[in-house]
Design an enzyme around this catalytic site. Structure first.
Site, PDB file in Angstrom:
ATOM      1  N   PHE A 265      22.816  46.234  27.881  1.00  0.00           N
ATOM      2  CA  PHE A 265      23.666  47.382  27.565  1.00  0.00           C
ATOM      3  C   PHE A 265      24.757  47.496  28.635  1.00  0.00           C
ATOM      4  O   PHE A 265      24.466  47.647  29.810  1.00  0.00           O
ATOM      5  CB  PHE A 265      22.856  48.679  27.500  1.00  0.00           C
ATOM      6  N   VAL A 266      26.008  47.372  28.200  1.00  0.00           N
ATOM      7  CA  VAL A 266      27.121  47.363  29.150  1.00  0.00           C
ATOM      8  C   VAL A 266      28.053  48.541  28.909  1.00  0.00           C
ATOM      9  O   VAL A 266      28.144  49.073  27.807  1.00  0.00           O
ATOM     10  CB  VAL A 266      27.931  46.043  29.059  1.00  0.00           C
TER      11      VAL A 266
ATOM     12  N   LYS B   6      28.406  39.682  21.826  1.00  0.00           N
ATOM     13  CA  LYS B   6      26.975  39.690  22.166  1.00  0.00           C
ATOM     14  C   LYS B   6      26.203  39.083  20.990  1.00  0.00           C
ATOM     15  O   LYS B   6      25.580  39.787  20.192  1.00  0.00           O
ATOM     16  CB  LYS B   6      26.536  41.143  22.407  1.00  0.00           C
TER      17      LYS B   6
ATOM     18  N   LYS C 248      36.726  54.348  19.614  1.00  0.00           N
ATOM     19  CA  LYS C 248      37.634  54.550  20.735  1.00  0.00           C
ATOM     20  C   LYS C 248      37.601  53.352  21.689  1.00  0.00           C
ATOM     21  O   LYS C 248      38.450  53.204  22.550  1.00  0.00           O
ATOM     22  CB  LYS C 248      37.211  55.804  21.533  1.00  0.00           C
ATOM     23  N   GLY C 249      36.575  52.522  21.537  1.00  0.00           N
ATOM     24  CA  GLY C 249      36.324  51.467  22.513  1.00  0.00           C
ATOM     25  C   GLY C 249      37.443  50.457  22.682  1.00  0.00           C
ATOM     26  O   GLY C 249      37.575  49.829  23.727  1.00  0.00           O
TER      27      GLY C 249
ATOM     28  N   ASP D 192      36.287  46.080  21.383  1.00  0.00           N
ATOM     29  CA  ASP D 192      35.780  45.900  22.741  1.00  0.00           C
ATOM     30  C   ASP D 192      34.541  45.006  22.726  1.00  0.00           C
ATOM     31  O   ASP D 192      34.358  44.164  23.592  1.00  0.00           O
ATOM     32  CB  ASP D 192      35.487  47.249  23.425  1.00  0.00           C
TER      33      ASP D 192
ATOM     34  N   ASP E 197      28.498  43.428  18.468  1.00  0.00           N
ATOM     35  CA  ASP E 197      27.075  43.409  18.809  1.00  0.00           C
ATOM     36  C   ASP E 197      26.288  43.006  17.561  1.00  0.00           C
ATOM     37  O   ASP E 197      26.134  41.819  17.281  1.00  0.00           O
ATOM     38  CB  ASP E 197      26.692  44.803  19.338  1.00  0.00           C
TER      39      ASP E 197
HETATM   40  C1  PRP Z   1      30.870  50.313  19.337  1.00  0.00           C
HETATM   41  C2  PRP Z   1      31.880  49.238  19.681  1.00  0.00           C
HETATM   42  C3  PRP Z   1      32.049  48.514  18.382  1.00  0.00           C
HETATM   43  C4  PRP Z   1      30.689  48.627  17.747  1.00  0.00           C
HETATM   44  C5  PRP Z   1      29.981  47.327  17.929  1.00  0.00           C
HETATM   45  O1  PRP Z   1      31.549  51.367  18.758  1.00  0.00           O
HETATM   46  O2  PRP Z   1      33.100  49.781  20.122  1.00  0.00           O
HETATM   47  O3  PRP Z   1      33.001  49.124  17.546  1.00  0.00           O
HETATM   48  O4  PRP Z   1      30.005  49.680  18.407  1.00  0.00           O
HETATM   49  O5  PRP Z   1      28.688  47.413  17.425  1.00  0.00           O
HETATM   50  P1  PRP Z   1      28.147  46.592  16.194  1.00  0.00           P
HETATM   51  O6  PRP Z   1      28.652  45.179  16.282  1.00  0.00           O
HETATM   52  O7  PRP Z   1      26.657  46.676  16.422  1.00  0.00           O
HETATM   53  O8  PRP Z   1      28.564  47.283  14.941  1.00  0.00           O
HETATM   54  P2  PRP Z   1      30.967  52.840  18.575  1.00  0.00           P
HETATM   55  O9  PRP Z   1      30.511  52.993  17.162  1.00  0.00           O
HETATM   56  O10 PRP Z   1      29.984  53.131  19.641  1.00  0.00           O
HETATM   57  O11 PRP Z   1      32.260  53.738  18.732  1.00  0.00           O
HETATM   58  P3  PRP Z   1      33.223  53.853  20.017  1.00  0.00           P
HETATM   59  O12 PRP Z   1      34.141  52.655  20.004  1.00  0.00           O
HETATM   60  O13 PRP Z   1      33.956  55.133  19.783  1.00  0.00           O
HETATM   61  O14 PRP Z   1      32.344  53.888  21.258  1.00  0.00           O
END
Ligand code: PRP
Length: 181
Positions: A152-153, A131, A43-44, A100, A103
């Site tokens: 952590f943001v 990041k 969803k990010g 978004d 990481d």
């Molecule tokens: C978060 C973010 C990225 C991913 C990045 O998504 O939106 O998609 O993690 O992390 P990585 O580079 O370590 O894989 P999340 O899985 O938390 O889902 P969300 O977007 O619904 O919060």
């Protein structure tokens, strides 16, 4: 009411506006004759992708996938699940994955490989935040809004336990908000 939980602002609303304008111009220059599919990872992606596409002066198609890795905590787990797949064929198409944050890079790696396996003509990544200190797989997004330290943001799509995605900037939570966990 959300501001009170934020220790510091990392990327302000004004900076995000400028980032979307800059990246929108770059993407327009590169893709204006390619009718790309902009694939948002839910969803990010929602706030940044929403702003970014209005800065892309060209024809494009929108697609969404839901790929989950964090499961509500503050650490990225290695367990990637595709919970909603793209409903557009990517064969022969130029794909821009909108994120978004990148990481560990695991999420993007899985999605990029899947798009290429399905025959996409090209795949690139545009992300509001990068990041690099968190990386566990080798991956360099082509279009980066801003590089951030290993902190952590939350905000502008990024959540803590599903909250704070609607914050209009990116910030760092006060330790007491999650410190008791
Ligand atoms: C978060 C973010 C990225 C991913 C990045 O998504 O939106 O998609 O993690 O992390 P990585 O580079 O370590 O894989 P999340 O899985 O938390 O889902 P969300 O977007 O619904 O919060």
């Amino acid at each position: 009411m959300l501001d009170k939980d934020i220790a510091k602002v990392l990327v302000s609303e004004e900076e995000i506006d400028a980032i979307a304008k800059r990246l929108g111009k770059e993407l327009t220059a590169e893709y204006k004759d390619k009718f790309p599919i902009v694939v948002g990872l839910l969803k990010g992606c929602v706030p940044f992708m929403g702003k970014l596409i209005t800065e892309m002066d060209m024809h494009l198609e929108l697609g969404f996938m839901d790929v989950s890795s964090y499961h509500g905590g503050i650490e990225s787990s290695g367990d990637i699940k595709i919970t909603k797949d793209l409903d557009i064929p990517v064969q022969g198409r130029h794909v821009i994955i909108a994120e978004d944050i990148v990481d560990t890079g695991r999420t993007i790696r899985v999605v990029m490989d899947l798009m290429l396996y399905r025959g996409a003509a090209s795949v690139s990544v545009v992300t509001l935040l990068d990041k690099p200190a968190g990386r566990v797989v080798s991956l360099d997004p082509e279009y980066i809004g801003v590089t951030i330290p290993k902190e952590f943001v939350v905000g502008y799509g990024l959540d803590y336990e599903e909250k704070y995605r609607n914050l209009p900037y990116v910030g760092v939570l006060k330790p007491e908000v999650y410190g008791s966990k």
